[in-house]
Design a protein around this motif. Structure first.
Motif, PDB file in Angstrom:
ATOM      1  N   ASP A  28       0.866  -1.180   0.000  1.00  0.00           N
ATOM      2  CA  ASP A  28       0.000   0.000   0.000  1.00  0.00           C
ATOM      3  C   ASP A  28       0.900   1.226   0.000  1.00  0.00           C
ATOM      4  N   VAL A  29       0.440   2.298  -0.613  1.00  0.00           N
ATOM      5  CA  VAL A  29       1.184   3.559  -0.582  1.00  0.00           C
ATOM      6  C   VAL A  29       0.189   4.712  -0.472  1.00  0.00           C
ATOM      7  N   MET A  30       0.536   5.696   0.358  1.00  0.00           N
ATOM      8  CA  MET A  30      -0.252   6.923   0.479  1.00  0.00           C
ATOM      9  C   MET A  30       0.684   8.076   0.141  1.00  0.00           C
ATOM     10  N   CYS A  31       0.289   8.888  -0.830  1.00  0.00           N
ATOM     11  CA  CYS A  31       1.156   9.954  -1.316  1.00  0.00           C
ATOM     12  C   CYS A  31       0.308  11.111  -1.838  1.00  0.00           C
ATOM     13  N   SER A  32       0.967  12.143  -2.323  1.00  0.00           N
ATOM     14  CA  SER A  32       0.247  13.232  -2.986  1.00  0.00           C
ATOM     15  C   SER A  32       1.097  13.786  -4.123  1.00  0.00           C
ATOM     16  N   ASN A  33       0.430  14.235  -5.154  1.00  0.00           N
ATOM     17  CA  ASN A  33       1.042  14.820  -6.352  1.00  0.00           C
ATOM     18  C   ASN A  33       1.940  13.853  -7.123  1.00  0.00           C
ATOM     19  N   VAL A  34       1.787  12.550  -6.901  1.00  0.00           N
ATOM     20  CA  VAL A  34       2.559  11.544  -7.637  1.00  0.00           C
ATOM     21  C   VAL A  34       1.759  11.155  -8.871  1.00  0.00           C
ATOM     22  N   ARG A  35       2.400  11.240 -10.023  1.00  0.00           N
ATOM     23  CA  ARG A  35       1.729  10.870 -11.268  1.00  0.00           C
ATOM     24  C   ARG A  35       2.031   9.422 -11.660  1.00  0.00           C
ATOM     25  N   LYS A  36       3.327   9.065 -11.671  1.00  0.00           N
ATOM     26  CA  LYS A  36       3.722   7.715 -12.083  1.00  0.00           C
ATOM     27  C   LYS A  36       4.755   7.173 -11.114  1.00  0.00           C
ATOM     28  N   ILE A  37       4.560   5.912 -10.696  1.00  0.00           N
ATOM     29  CA  ILE A  37       5.543   5.238  -9.858  1.00  0.00           C
ATOM     30  C   ILE A  37       5.890   3.885 -10.460  1.00  0.00           C
ATOM     31  N   SER A  38       7.092   3.418 -10.125  1.00  0.00           N
ATOM     32  CA  SER A  38       7.471   2.037 -10.419  1.00  0.00           C
ATOM     33  C   SER A  38       7.879   1.401  -9.097  1.00  0.00           C
ATOM     34  N   ILE A  39       7.720   0.077  -9.013  1.00  0.00           N
ATOM     35  CA  ILE A  39       8.031  -0.652  -7.788  1.00  0.00           C
ATOM     36  C   ILE A  39       8.904  -1.842  -8.151  1.00  0.00           C
ATOM     37  N   GLN A  56       5.302   0.738 -14.376  1.00  0.00           N
ATOM     38  CA  GLN A  56       4.755   2.089 -14.354  1.00  0.00           C
ATOM     39  C   GLN A  56       3.282   2.042 -13.958  1.00  0.00           C
ATOM     40  N   LEU A  57       2.976   2.655 -12.836  1.00  0.00           N
ATOM     41  CA  LEU A  57       1.606   2.747 -12.351  1.00  0.00           C
ATOM     42  C   LEU A  57       1.242   4.223 -12.340  1.00  0.00           C
ATOM     43  N   GLU A  58       0.196   4.581 -13.071  1.00  0.00           N
ATOM     44  CA  GLU A  58      -0.233   5.984 -13.103  1.00  0.00           C
ATOM     45  C   GLU A  58      -1.325   6.201 -12.070  1.00  0.00           C
ATOM     46  N   LEU A  59      -1.116   7.193 -11.220  1.00  0.00           N
ATOM     47  CA  LEU A  59      -2.069   7.529 -10.173  1.00  0.00           C
ATOM     48  C   LEU A  59      -2.929   8.709 -10.623  1.00  0.00           C
ATOM     49  N   PRO A  60      -4.169   8.777 -10.140  1.00  0.00           N
ATOM     50  CA  PRO A  60      -5.050   9.875 -10.542  1.00  0.00           C
ATOM     51  C   PRO A  60      -4.598  11.207  -9.941  1.00  0.00           C
ATOM     52  N   ASN A  61      -4.937  12.289 -10.622  1.00  0.00           N
ATOM     53  CA  ASN A  61      -4.624  13.633 -10.150  1.00  0.00           C
ATOM     54  C   ASN A  61      -5.704  14.065  -9.158  1.00  0.00           C
ATOM     55  N   LEU A  62      -5.391  13.974  -7.887  1.00  0.00           N
ATOM     56  CA  LEU A  62      -6.334  14.342  -6.832  1.00  0.00           C
ATOM     57  C   LEU A  62      -5.851  15.638  -6.193  1.00  0.00           C
TER      58      LEU A  62
END
Length: 103
Positions: A28-39, A56-62
């Protein structure tokens, strides 16, 4: 509150060490302003031999909200998990929490 914030351009990396090799089911990850992450994961004691879990996992712009991704499937042994912030929705991003479930 503890958090980690980027200090410049992307990519930025955070490595979590579990202290020993564990069978990781999910992350699980909690973040802000992250667009794309790799793990990536590694069974090594040092930061070598990482294997990709998610390229590459794209996160929504919240806007002005924390992004929460739960249940990221890993299902492999790892001592180290590397989260790489590839891109952000803003010039700066923050990571508030990492979580793992083990088998």
């Amino acid at each position: 509150t503890t958090f980690w914030s980027t200090t410049g351009s992307f990519p930025q990396e955070v490595v979590v060490d579990f202290g020993s090799v564990r069978h990781v089911k999910e992350l699980d990850v909690m973040c802000s302003n992250v667009r794309k992450i790799s793990i990536d994961t590694s069974e090594a004691e040092t930061m070598v031999k990482f294997e990709p879990v998610i390229k590459q996992l794209e996160l929504p712009n919240l806007t002005q909200q924390k992004q929460v991704q739960r249940g990221i499937k890993v299902n492999k042994k790892a001592r180290l998990v590397r989260f790489t912030i590839m891109d952000g929705w803003q010039p700066f991003a923050a990571v508030y929490r990492f979580g793992a479930s083990f088998q």
